[in-house]
Structures are given as structure tokens and as C-alpha cells.
Design an enzyme around this catalytic site. Structure first.
Site, short mmCIF file in Angstrom:
data_model
loop_
_atom_site.label_atom_id
_atom_site.label_comp_id
_atom_site.label_asym_id
_atom_site.label_seq_id
_atom_site.Cartn_x
_atom_site.Cartn_y
_atom_site.Cartn_z
N TYR A 54 -0.41 -42.41 0.46
CA TYR A 54 -0.38 -43.51 -0.53
C TYR A 54 -1.43 -43.33 -1.63
O TYR A 54 -2.07 -44.29 -2.04
CB TYR A 54 -0.64 -44.86 0.16
CG TYR A 54 0.25 -45.19 1.33
CD1 TYR A 54 1.62 -45.31 1.18
CD2 TYR A 54 -0.29 -45.41 2.59
CE1 TYR A 54 2.44 -45.64 2.25
CE2 TYR A 54 0.52 -45.74 3.67
CZ TYR A 54 1.88 -45.85 3.49
OH TYR A 54 2.68 -46.19 4.55
N TYR A 106 8.63 -55.14 4.99
CA TYR A 106 8.19 -53.75 5.10
C TYR A 106 8.52 -53.28 6.52
O TYR A 106 8.09 -53.91 7.49
CB TYR A 106 6.69 -53.59 4.84
CG TYR A 106 6.24 -52.16 5.12
CD1 TYR A 106 6.40 -51.17 4.16
CD2 TYR A 106 5.72 -51.80 6.36
CE1 TYR A 106 6.05 -49.86 4.43
CE2 TYR A 106 5.37 -50.49 6.64
CZ TYR A 106 5.53 -49.53 5.67
OH TYR A 106 5.20 -48.22 5.94
N ASP A 110 10.76 -56.95 14.17
CA ASP A 110 9.78 -55.88 13.96
C ASP A 110 8.40 -56.48 14.18
O ASP A 110 7.82 -57.09 13.28
CB ASP A 110 9.93 -55.30 12.55
CG ASP A 110 8.92 -54.21 12.25
OD1 ASP A 110 7.99 -54.02 13.07
OD2 ASP A 110 9.04 -53.55 11.19
N LYS A 170 1.70 -50.59 16.47
CA LYS A 170 0.30 -50.54 16.03
C LYS A 170 -0.77 -50.78 17.11
O LYS A 170 -1.55 -49.90 17.40
CB LYS A 170 0.11 -51.46 14.84
CG LYS A 170 0.83 -50.90 13.61
CD LYS A 170 0.32 -51.48 12.34
CE LYS A 170 0.70 -50.63 11.15
NZ LYS A 170 2.04 -50.93 10.59
C1 LIG Z 1 3.15 -50.27 10.04
C2 LIG Z 1 4.47 -50.88 10.17
C3 LIG Z 1 5.62 -50.10 10.32
C4 LIG Z 1 5.60 -48.60 10.29
O1 LIG Z 1 4.82 -48.05 11.30
P1 LIG Z 1 4.30 -46.54 11.15
O2 LIG Z 1 3.63 -46.27 12.46
O3 LIG Z 1 3.33 -46.53 10.00
O4 LIG Z 1 5.46 -45.67 10.89
C5 LIG Z 1 6.83 -50.77 10.47
N1 LIG Z 1 6.90 -52.11 10.48
C6 LIG Z 1 5.82 -52.89 10.34
C7 LIG Z 1 5.97 -54.38 10.38
C8 LIG Z 1 4.56 -52.31 10.17
O5 LIG Z 1 3.49 -53.07 10.01
#
Ligand SMILES: *Cc1c(COP(=O)(O)O)cnc(C)c1O
Length: 421
Positions: A15, A143, A237, A266
Site C-alpha cells: 500500500y 472491505y 466476515d 486477524k
Molecule cells: C484484513 C481483512 C481481510 C483480509 O485479510 P488479509 O489477511 O489481509 O488477507 C478481509 N476482511 C476483513 C474484514 C479484514 O479486516
């Protein structure tokens, strides 16, 4: 800026427009909530390293678990072989997740976890004899990752992926049903598109990298109700919100909904190793069981279910019971509300909002990200605004004093730039 010990000539940074961005800081060690830099400075981390390090850095319980696993079996392929760390982690996750979310597919990043969820949802309909149901509905400010299928379900206005607009599948962006009126519109959207839609995907309660927008549990309930009414799958997500960040272990709990598929990553290993999980409900998995080999889920990342990462995830889950994590999140929420409130008085601030251990100050219009980021480092804190938001997502173990350092720095930097807008 810190002098770098070694050259950046071979590295490609994430980025970053490398033509004109100042060089990054050189990190040499971490401990608790602190990141040590090569020049001797220590920064208090207000980001938990991209929202992962929920127990802070170098937690002894996680280190011990990973060290032990390193002696026994650092990695083994997951095709034709299984291992206890993965099987037990899958059943622990299934027990913690709502409803019958019970079938766990491990991957190694959030984007891939979402890719797998999309593949599961689309193949669910193919296997069920409705192959036209392939499109995905996502929301404004969403996202979901940086790979091609996930870029297609990010809010295009958010900007990171607009260059690829022509190369991506065309998905459907909806408005979040935050009111009864917008719920009617959303329900109509589903009525119109259900025949061609596989799933709706949502970041429950807090949308992350698309702008740190927040919505209430009722909005989530409305989304789930419409999905149920029109027989469209719901994917949550929870890559950012999962594991306590919004105040519950999972954000979906607050609305008492059970999505058909949930994505986790995460904070899954407490920020130590790459691991992600896509977890499906019983009826989703059942649609893949057949005499037809082509009905199986054809996916298998080389490093899936890495035993070191599974060991770290076990230790991280232990810490949610051995230490008062959710109580810490509740205390952080109160402190963030209290100490970020003064930002409201500045004309360059358009909104201040807090949910769990997430504090957001949204600025009016664009901000000079490089200048803000540099100033935060000067003040001894690691805070990385993006777009027009300054946010704090500290490790849950942060002390009141250290959190005050973070909030003071935010108020101070916002006030310093107050004259500019
Ligand atoms: C960070 C994130 C992703 C992508 O995860 P990566 O490990 O960076 O590929 C997808 N969805 C959400 C909500 C995120 O915060």
C-alpha cells in the site's frame, strides 16, 4: 525518520507509492504493547499490528505453545494427513461459534478465507442444481481483501482497487439497512436479485478498512432476516471483529444471528502466525456430500492448518478464559469514549465513534497521511490513519496510562491540524 540499517532496494512495500513516501520505521523488537525501533525509540502500539495482537506482543503463553509445537512438528501437509492441533482447534472454534457453525476450513490469510467462503457459497448452489446463483451482494464501505474475487466485493469508492474495475466480476453493492426505510429497499434488492445471487457478505457491526463505519445490532438482524426470507446465504466476515474486538467474542453474538458461513483470521493466533478459518453451518457442508467427486470443495492451500499457527491459536483462545479479555475490552471502550470525546470540538473532525476496543475519529475531507503518521511517531505512538480516519485498536492488555498516551496523542494531533480545514 529513523535511519535504516539495511537497504530498501530489494523490498516491495504494501500500500505504498514508493516513489515519494518516506521510508518506513525499522522495528527491532516488540514487548507487551510496545514496538522498539532501531534508533532506540519505543512506540506504544495503537493498531495491534493490523488488528491482530489482541494479547499484546510476545505473550509467554503463546510463545511456549509455539516453541513446544516447533520441537514436535512445525509443519506437515494437510492432504491425506491430519493432526491433533488442527482437529482440536476446529472443534474449539465450533464450540465457541454461534449455532451450528461447525465445519472449519483452515487457510493462511483473511483474503483467502473470504475466497473460500465465496467458493463454498457459489458451489453450494451449483451442487444444489441452481448454478445461476453466483453473484454476491456486499455493502457500501465494505472491505473483504486484496485478491481478485475479494476486490470485487470491496466498496469501489474506497479507491484501493479501482484500477482493476474492468478485470473484476461485477457484484452488487447495497446500502446497509440502518433504518426501516432502507430495510425495505434492501429487501427489495434481494427480491429482485435472489435468483442470481449466491450470498450476502457483511462485516458485522464494524466495517474496517473501508472506512471504520459502525452500525447497530438491529441492522445486522435486518440483513439476516432478509437473507432468510429470500433464501440467500449470509457470510459474516469477522476477520477484524472476531475474538473480542467489538465487545463480544464474535460480533454476530450481539445480534444473536448465525450466518451460514463465517470468516476468521486477524486475532485468531493473537497476532503471532498467519492463520485463517472459514467456518460453515451444517447444511452448507451437507451440500458437498455426494457420490460425485466434482461436488467436493476443491481447495487446499499448501500451508493450511499449519501446526505452529494452530498451537498459537489454541494458546490465544486459552487466554480469553485465563485472563479477563472481554472485561478489558469493556474498560477500553469506556476510556476511548471518554478520552476521544474532546475531538468533537474541532472543526476538522466530522465524527467520533467507539465500539468495543475500536475508537475512530473521522476527519472532514482528505488528510495528509504522511504528516499525521510522522507526527504520531514523534509523539511516541504507533497510529496509522488511512483515508480520512484516525483510529485506535490497541491490544486488549493495554494499561490505562498507555491508552491515555494514545488518546492524548490523537487529541493533540487533531488539534494541531484543526486550523488547516
Ligand atoms: C484484513 C481483512 C481481510 C483480509 O485479510 P488479509 O489477511 O489481509 O488477507 C478481509 N476482511 C476483513 C474484514 C479484514 O479486516
Amino acid at each position: 525518520m529513523a535511519a535504516l540499517d539495511s537497504t530498501l532496494d530489494s523490498i516491495w512495500l504494501p500500500y505504498t507509492q514508493m516513489a515519494n513516501t518516506p521510508p518506513p520505521q525499522m522495528a527491532v523488537a516488540t514487548q507487551g504493547v510496545r514496538i522498539s525501533l532501531a534508533d532506540g525509540r519505543e512506540l506504544i502500539d495503537g493498531t495491534s499490528s493490523w488488528w491482530t495482537a489482541c494479547h499484546g506482543y510476545n505473550h509467554p503463553h503463546i510463545r511456549e505453545a509455539v516453541s513446544h509445537q516447533l520441537e514436535v512438528m512445525p509443519h506437515v501437509m494437510f492432504g491425506g494427513l491430519v493432526h491433533e492441533p488442527a482437529l482440536r482447534l476446529a472443534s474449539r472454534l465450533a464450540a465457541l461459534l454461534p449455532g451450528d457453525l461447525e465445519r472449519v476450513f483452515f487457510t493462511d490469510s483473511g483474503s483467502v478465507a473470504v475466497e473460500v467462503a465465496l467458493k463454498m457459497a457459489r458451489q453450494y448452489w451449483i451442487n444444489g442444481g441452481q448454478p445461476k446463483r453466483q453473484r454476491i451482494i456486499h455493502f457500501r464501505h465494505s472491505y473483504h481483501g486484496d485478491t481478485f474475487a475479494t476486490m470485487a466485493i470491496c466498496d469501489p469508492e474506497e479507491g484501493m482497487h479501482t484500477r482493476f474495475a474492468d478485470a473484476m466480476p461485477k457484484e452488487i453493492m447495497a446500502e446497509l439497512p440502518t433504518t426501516e426505510t432502507s430495510h425495505a429497499a434492501f429487501d427489495q434488492c434481494l427480491a429482485l436479485h435472489a435468483h442470481e445471487v449466491a450470498a450476502v457478505i457483511i462485516e458485522p457491526l464494524v466495517q474496517g478498512a473501508g472506512g471504520m463505519k459502525m452500525h447497530d445490532a438491529q441492522t445486522l438482524t435486518r440483513v439476516a432476516a432478509s437473507c432468510a426470507r429470500h433464501n440467500v446465504l449470509l457470510i459474516a466476515d469477522e476477520i477484524m471483529t472476531g475474538f473480542g474486538r467489538t465487545g463480544r467474542l464474535f460480533a454476530c453474538e450481539e445480534a444473536e444471528i448465525t450466518p451460514d458461513i463465517i470468516c476468521l483470521s486477524k486475532a485468531l493466533t493473537g497476532g503471532t502466525l498467519a492463520l485463517a478459518a472459514t467456518v460453515a453451518r451444517r447444511h452448507i457442508f451437507a451440500a458437498f456430500l455426494s457420490d460425485d467427486p466434482a461436488a467436493a470443495l476443491m481447495h487446499g492451500p499448501t500451508f493450511m492448518a499449519n501446526p505452529l499457527a494452530c498451537a498459537a491459536a489454541h494458546a490465544s483462545l486459552d487466554l480469553f478464559t485465563q485472563e479477563p479479555r472481554l472485561a478489558q475490552v469493556a474498560a477500553i471502550e469506556l476510556q476511548l469514549k471518554d478520552e476521544l470525546a474532546p475531538c468533537r470540538q474541532f472543526t476538522n473532525v466530522s465524527d467520533v465513534r467507539v465500539k468495543g476496543a475500536i475508537g475512530v475519529v473521522e476527519m472532514r475531507g482528505e488528510i495528509n497521511l504522511t504528516a499525521y503518521r510522522t507526527r504520531f511517531a514523534e509523539l511516541g505512538v504507533w497510529v496509522r490513519p488511512f483515508g480520512n480516519v484516525i483510529y485506535l485498536m490497541p491490544p486488549f492488555i493495554i494499561s490505562q496510562e498507555d491508552l491515555r498516551m494514545l488518546t492524548n496523542a490523537v487529541v493533540r494531533v487533531v488539534s494541531e491540524y484543526a486550523g488547516d480545514n
